[in-house]
Design a protein around this motif. Structure first.
Motif, mmCIF file in Angstrom:
data_model
loop_
_atom_site.group_PDB
_atom_site.id
_atom_site.type_symbol
_atom_site.label_atom_id
_atom_site.label_comp_id
_atom_site.label_asym_id
_atom_site.label_seq_id
_atom_site.Cartn_x
_atom_site.Cartn_y
_atom_site.Cartn_z
ATOM 1 N N LYS A 43 0.699 -1.095 0.146
ATOM 2 C CA LYS A 43 0.034 0.013 0.104
ATOM 3 C C LYS A 43 0.964 1.474 0.078
ATOM 4 O O LYS A 43 2.088 1.296 0.385
ATOM 5 C CB LYS A 43 -1.015 0.118 1.216
ATOM 6 N N GLN A 44 0.195 2.273 -0.380
ATOM 7 C CA GLN A 44 0.985 3.701 -0.577
ATOM 8 C C GLN A 44 1.082 4.159 0.901
ATOM 9 O O GLN A 44 0.165 3.797 1.960
ATOM 10 C CB GLN A 44 0.095 4.633 -1.286
ATOM 11 N N ARG A 45 2.185 4.996 1.353
ATOM 12 C CA ARG A 45 2.133 5.508 2.525
ATOM 13 C C ARG A 45 1.286 6.587 2.775
ATOM 14 O O ARG A 45 0.896 7.194 1.929
ATOM 15 C CB ARG A 45 3.520 6.369 2.714
ATOM 16 N N GLU A 46 0.356 6.524 4.028
ATOM 17 C CA GLU A 46 -0.779 7.571 4.151
ATOM 18 C C GLU A 46 -0.308 8.220 5.459
ATOM 19 O O GLU A 46 0.187 7.884 6.379
ATOM 20 C CB GLU A 46 -2.123 6.733 4.442
ATOM 21 N N LEU A 47 -1.032 9.427 5.532
ATOM 22 C CA LEU A 47 -1.003 10.322 6.510
ATOM 23 C C LEU A 47 -1.734 9.917 7.731
ATOM 24 O O LEU A 47 -3.278 9.484 7.434
ATOM 25 C CB LEU A 47 -1.271 11.637 6.511
ATOM 26 N N VAL A 48 -1.523 9.749 9.052
ATOM 27 C CA VAL A 48 -2.081 9.280 10.076
ATOM 28 C C VAL A 48 -2.703 10.298 11.006
ATOM 29 O O VAL A 48 -3.864 10.386 11.193
ATOM 30 C CB VAL A 48 -1.512 7.990 10.844
ATOM 31 N N ALA A 49 -1.755 11.027 11.535
ATOM 32 C CA ALA A 49 -1.992 12.365 12.363
ATOM 33 C C ALA A 49 -1.047 13.243 12.135
ATOM 34 O O ALA A 49 0.121 13.048 11.807
ATOM 35 C CB ALA A 49 -2.398 11.761 13.430
ATOM 36 N N ARG A 50 -1.663 14.512 12.280
ATOM 37 C CA ARG A 50 -0.529 15.379 12.476
ATOM 38 C C ARG A 50 -0.787 16.654 13.473
ATOM 39 O O ARG A 50 -2.128 16.799 13.853
ATOM 40 C CB ARG A 50 -0.647 16.287 11.180
ATOM 41 N N VAL A 51 0.365 17.111 13.957
ATOM 42 C CA VAL A 51 0.072 18.386 14.828
ATOM 43 C C VAL A 51 0.872 19.444 14.408
ATOM 44 O O VAL A 51 2.144 19.228 14.031
ATOM 45 C CB VAL A 51 0.549 17.686 16.375
ATOM 46 N N THR A 52 0.468 20.666 14.506
ATOM 47 C CA THR A 52 0.986 21.905 14.018
ATOM 48 C C THR A 52 1.897 22.452 15.013
ATOM 49 O O THR A 52 1.807 21.958 16.006
ATOM 50 C CB THR A 52 0.029 22.812 13.519
ATOM 51 N N THR A 53 2.521 23.231 14.642
ATOM 52 C CA THR A 53 3.459 24.248 15.678
ATOM 53 C C THR A 53 2.595 24.719 16.819
ATOM 54 O O THR A 53 3.013 24.837 17.984
ATOM 55 C CB THR A 53 4.336 25.073 15.256
ATOM 56 N N ASN A 54 1.397 25.020 16.233
ATOM 57 C CA ASN A 54 0.491 25.677 17.398
ATOM 58 C C ASN A 54 -0.407 24.781 18.273
ATOM 59 O O ASN A 54 -0.977 24.985 19.133
ATOM 60 C CB ASN A 54 -0.576 26.789 16.658
#
Length: 116
Positions: A43-54
């Motif tokens: 499978k392709q790499r997928e984004l699970v979660a992200r947290v911004t600098t803020n």
């Protein structure tokens, strides 16, 4: 020079929990949104979660309500708490940093295997 170092992967039964950690160089961490991606075999790499600098967070629909991403700015570390793990969560998980200049950094990956 290693810039992102993941830890915390392993083997867990379905329904269990794991916490992934990613320690980053301070010069990268301070100026970057941090994320976790995963790639399952075939499978392709997928984004699970992200947290911004803020501190703003976002999640893939498949993990909402089960995974929590957080960052500790004092330790230059981002975490992914994974609860109620499912077989389909099995993958190599990669830590990612996207800095304010648009440059990506990647960790080496850590294997998460969920068994029945």
């Amino acid at each position: 020079q290693v810039q992102l170092v993941e830890s915390g992967g392993g083997l867990v039964q379905a329904g269990g929990s794991l916490r992934l950690s990613c320690a980053a160089l301070g010069s990268i961490f301070r100026s970057s949104d941090m994320g976790w991606y995963r790639q399952a075999p075939g499978k392709q790499r997928e984004l699970v979660a992200r947290v911004t600098t803020n501190g703003g967070t976002s999640y893939a629909d498949s993990v909402k309500g089960r995974f929590t991403i957080s960052r500790d700015n004092a330790k230059n570390t981002v975490y992914l708490q994974m609860n109620s793990l499912k077989l389909e969560d099995t993958a190599v998980y990669y830590c990612n940093a996207l800095n304010i200049w648009g440059r990506y950094f990647w960790g080496q990956g850590t294997q998460v295997t969920v068994s029945s």
